[in-house]
Design an enzyme around this catalytic site. Sequence first.
Site, PDB file in Angstrom:
ATOM      1  N   ASN A  47       0.811  -1.232   0.000  1.00 48.94           N
ATOM      2  CA  ASN A  47       0.000   0.000   0.000  1.00 48.94           C
ATOM      3  C   ASN A  47       0.837   1.272   0.000  1.00 48.94           C
ATOM      4  OD1 ASN A  47      -2.347  -1.609   0.156  1.00 48.94           O
ATOM      5  ND2 ASN A  47      -2.019  -1.813   2.373  1.00 48.94           N
ATOM      6  N   ARG A  48       2.048   1.163  -0.511  1.00 45.97           N
ATOM      7  CA  ARG A  48       2.957   2.323  -0.614  1.00 45.97           C
ATOM      8  C   ARG A  48       3.369   2.874   0.761  1.00 45.97           C
ATOM      9  NH1 ARG A  48       3.304   0.076  -4.795  1.00 45.97           N
ATOM     10  NH2 ARG A  48       2.935   0.940  -6.852  1.00 45.97           N
TER      11      ARG A  48
END
Length: 211
Positions: free
Chosen positions: A189-190
């Site tokens: 999710n970065r």
Amino acid sequence: MNIGDIRSEYTQSGLNRNDLCEEPLEQFKLWFAQAQQAKLKEVNAMSVATVRKDGMPQVRTVLLKMFDEKGFVFFSNYNSAKAQELSSTPKASILFPWLDLERQVRISGNVEKVTQAESRKYFRSRPVGSQLGAWVSNQSQVITDRKVLSAAMQELQDRFKGDEIPLPENWGGYRIVAEFYEFWQGRANRLHDRFRYTRHSGGWHVNRLAP
Ligand SMILES: Cc1cc2nc3c(=O)[nH]c(=O)nc-3n(C[C@H](O)[C@H](O)[C@H](O)COP(=O)(O)O)c2cc1C
């Protein structure tokens, strides 16, 4: 294919404050060894960014040839564009893009030339063709075509035939004396892990940074 749709999740690993070495050089050694074990192509390739006199940044790939507590060394032509940039602003930032491990390492610091003895020692260890190549190429100069290089190569092969090839005066090493390190590990999710080391009263201060 829309390049905006190219993306992957990074899930291989994580990086915790407790796992980090107190000395960033030790952390670099560890990650470098893991990158070697993973058989990454050109594991010692790094981007090196310098700044032109007019403030324009310039970046290119070079090969890391030594590293220790004194710094990170690459070799190049002392008349090249990067050499001119380093003579006006002796600072650089280097980046190791170990993307197959979902990692990058960023290091920056002041830059100095290595001693001639260090350059000579490394120069001697290079294959003869590379030694001649260092003589042949006026790196970063405009040339009319490739024939210029092959003619110069032939001439030098004749000149040095059988002799030890001396270290060219305009060729040698640069050492980046690290002031700053950042270790980056991709996460889902970065929400990646980033740790920055900066020099602090004789040691190193470590901070986690937002991704
Ligand atoms: C994988 C790779 C390794 C390279 N290694 C070096 C190197 O160790 N030293 C070097 O001077 N140039 C190296 N180069 C070439 C540089 O990227 C660059 O073209 C050259 O140094 C001239 O840069 P400049 O005009 O900015 O000075 C390498 C290029 C690649 C793609």
